[in-house]
Structures are given as C-alpha cells and as structure tokens.
Design an enzyme around this catalytic site. Structure first.
Site, PDB file in Angstrom:
ATOM      1  CB  SER A 181      -1.271  -0.124   1.198  1.00  0.00           C
ATOM      2  OG  SER A 181      -1.882   0.616   0.957  1.00  0.00           O
ATOM      3  CG  ASP A 349      -6.398  -4.319  -4.006  1.00  0.00           C
ATOM      4  OD1 ASP A 349      -7.525  -3.080  -3.647  1.00  0.00           O
ATOM      5  OD2 ASP A 349      -4.998  -3.926  -3.261  1.00  0.00           O
ATOM      6  CG  HIS A 379      -5.719  -2.021   0.459  1.00  0.00           C
ATOM      7  ND1 HIS A 379      -4.608  -2.311  -0.753  1.00  0.00           N
ATOM      8  CD2 HIS A 379      -5.022  -1.392   1.337  1.00  0.00           C
ATOM      9  CE1 HIS A 379      -3.350  -1.633  -0.471  1.00  0.00           C
ATOM     10  NE2 HIS A 379      -4.303  -1.155   0.407  1.00  0.00           N
TER      11      HIS A 379
END
Length: 403
Positions: A181, A349, A379
């Site tokens: 991320s 995601d 995610h």
C-alpha cells in the site's frame, strides 16, 4: 452479573440502548510525544531537509525498530515500510509505548518468511507519521507542536529521510526493500533514489500498490481530508493541548470509515453483513445496519491510536506519488529500476487495482510475473493472507540466496 431466567422476556434493544455502553474518553491525539515511554523504538537524528514542495524541515528525527543482527559485511539488511496507519512496530505486543500489536507478526521473525535469524530487519516510522518520527505532533523550532504548520511532504521526501537513516545505521546495501500500500509507493522510490544516493537495492517487493496515484484514489481521499478539516474540533490542526474528547476524533473516525470501505471488498461486506441490523437496533428508527456498526467500530478504533494531522499529511503525501514525475513518465522510470522485483496484487483489491500492479511487473526489467493473492478481503488481503504471501516472499528471498 446474573443471566435472566429462561422465562424472562428481555426488552429488545433500541439503537440508542445498544450504543449506550460507556467508552473511555478519546484522546485529542494518540501521537507518541516526547517524554512518552519509548517502548521498543530507537531514534536517529538525520538532519535538515530541503523539501520537494519547497521549504526546509529542520532537525528531523526518525523512530525505528530493528530485529536480528547486521552481518559484518552488511549484506543481510532488509527494510520494511509500513502503510498509511502503520508504524515501526512490525513485531511485538501492545504495552508501554505501543498502542497496537505488531502489524506483520506472521511475516517477520525467527523462522518467518523474513527470517530474523538470517536477516537484519529495519522498520522506520515514516516522515509525517505520529509514532516517533518527526511529524505534526513533534516540536517545531519554537518548542510548540508543528500542528497545522507542518509542511507538505512527498513520497520522495519520505524516502530521502529513510536514506539518511540507512547511512546513520551504516547500511550501504539492502538485500530487500518491502512494503505494501503506502509502503509500496516508497519501495518504488527507494529502487531509484537509493542507488542514486549510493545505497544498493538488490531486491524489492511491491505489494498491493501502484506507480502513480490514480484519479479514483484521489477522489476517495478527498472526502476523507474534508471530514477531518470540517470537524470543528480540528482547529486548523492545533489541538494537541485540548482535553480528551475535544480533539478531532469525529472527523478522523469518518475519514477512516470512508477509507475502510475501500480496504475491503464489496463481496465480503455484502456476504458478511448484507442488510442485517446491528444487534437489537432498528434501522427504521434510530438504529444501524451491522455494516454501519462495523465501520463505526473501525473509526473509533483508529481515533484512539492515531493522529488526525498525520492522517492528513500522509494522505496528501500519497497524492503526490508519481514515479514518472521528472523521469520521463512511468514506463521510463520503471525501466530504470535495476533491482529484482516481486510484485503482488490482491485479486479483489478495489483501491490498488491488480492492473496497477501488472504495470509495475511489466515495467521493471528484473520483475517476476505478477503474483496474485486470492482473497475475499480486498486491499486488506496483504494483512490477512499470510498463507499465500509468506511463501511468495520466502521463495523470492530463496532465489536470491541461490544466485
């Protein structure tokens, strides 16, 4: 407390009843402040930085944690970079100085995929964060918290600070730089800026991330930032000395709720919660659906362990991310990366789409084909699917060891 008799007919809970349980006051900020227990943190003073957006940030200090032992030739160092609301506490329990347990316990440690019997692992708190590295809660030169005066920082500024941390630790080569991320954004910048600064990056692992912040991501970030700034108790970012329950926890909680909806998949939320009411609450009066309660919980939880200003600063730093800026575009920038690369996406995601990761895997000359985590969790799969991610990282590091 005694249980009701079998014949008792307890009154159904209304929405206001089910939310009436007493909660501890919410701190104005959960940032680590000078004088707090350091816990497992170490600190390095890395100097003054000229920022990409202009201005200078003096006397930057980095909080970090380490595990394992650095080899005499420095060849076994691994850098772990956290996501938006993470910190340097990758491994370890809650306790003095640490409001949350380690966020990647299954990935780092003796015998883990990143084996601390073999590797020396370093995890810094990011510039602009709230757990010991210089950020809005830190003291400015005038002795007061930076607060709303904290300057805008970019992903590249954050990596520039981490480069100086590596130098302070005597590390001239990373065996692996890994992050997911927001951490993955910094991994990509490390792959270019590290070698430019004379620090070798042998391998990178970019997980559930992208080479450039998308318009969709900017759109999701916008109401999060607005929610915090619209909270009357935000006070323009200057709230550190107000009493508990008088900080911007409402705005921060709403921002987290918006974000959390993007961290999970639509299928998971629908199958897990659907249209079920929360407990005895009645959504036709003043009650909530179960998914609303779930989001309320995560908003409240974050407001008790994070800082609203850091959320703003770090979110805005993510919006600046564009690996191709001043490098001839994304494809040209990815083509400059000389490190081996493991690129992993989560198939469900909806924040960092798998095609974002595919572009990275196709663009880095030394990248393996894209790997997919199959997950119902969206995610957040990078924090959950260790049975899939762990073997991928183990194999990737093992291939390097055989070279």
């Amino acid at each position: 407390m005694t249980s009701p008799s079998p014949s008792a007919s307890p009154r159904p809970l209304r929405g206001s009843d089910s939310r009436a349980r007493a909660k501890a006051p919410v701190p104005a900020s959960a940032a680590w402040r000078e004088g707090d227990d350091a816990g497992a943190r170490l600190f390095a003073d890395v100097g003054t930085f000229d920022l990409e957006a202009g201005g200078r940030l003096p006397d930057v200090r980095v909080a970090y944690e380490t595990w394992g032992t650095l080899a005499p030739d420095g060849s076994n160092a691994v850098l772990v970079l956290h996501a938006l609301t993470g910190d340097s506490h990758v491994v370890g329990p809650t306790g003095p100085g640490h409001l949350s347990p380690g966020w990647w316990e299954a990935m780092v440690g003796p015998g883990a995929p990143i084996d601390t019997d073999r590797y020396f692992v370093v995890a810094p708190n990011v510039l602009g964060g709230c757990q010991g590295t210089t950020g809005p809660a830190s003291a400015a030169p005038d002795g007061r918290p930076w607060g709303g005066r904290f300057p805008r920082v970019t992903t590249r500024d954050q990596v520039a600070v981490e480069i100086e941390l590596a130098r302070a630790l005597g590390i001239s080569s990373w065996e692996l730089v890994i992050g997911a991320s927001m951490g993955g954004l910094r991994v990509l910048e490390w792959a270019i800026l590290g070698p430019e600064a004379g620090i070798t990056v042998e391998s990178v692992a970019v997980i559930a991330s992208g080479a450039q912040t998308s318009g969709d991501q900017i759109a999701w970030a916008h109401p999060q930032l607005g929610a915090i700034r619209a909270d009357p108790q935000y006070r323009g970012g200057d709230y550190y000395d107000v009493p508990d329950d008088q900080g911007p926890h409402v705005g921060l909680g709403i921002a987290r709720q918006i974000a959390h909806a993007t961290y999970r998949s639509a299928r998971e939320l629908d199958e897990r919660f659907g249209r079920l009411p929360q407990g005895g609450e009645d959504p036709f009066t003043d009650g909530r659906y179960a998914v609303q309660s779930y989001l309320d919980h995560h908003g409240d939880k974050l407001s008790r362990r994070f800082d609203a200003n850091s959320y703003v600063v770090l979110t805005e730093s993510m919006l600046t991310h564009d690996l191709g800026r001043d490098r001839g575009g994304i494809d040209a920038a990815l083509g400059q990366i000389t490190a081996r690369a493991l690129v992993v996406a989560v198939d469900t995601d909806r924040l960092f789409l798998p095609e974002h990761s595919e572009r990275i895997a196709q663009g880095i000359p030394g990248a393996q084909p894209l790997r997919l985590l199959h997950s119902e969790f969206g995610h957040d799969g990078f924090l959950i699917e260790f049975d899939q991610l762990g073997p991928m990282v183990t194999q990737f590091l093992g291939e390097r060891a055989q070279v």
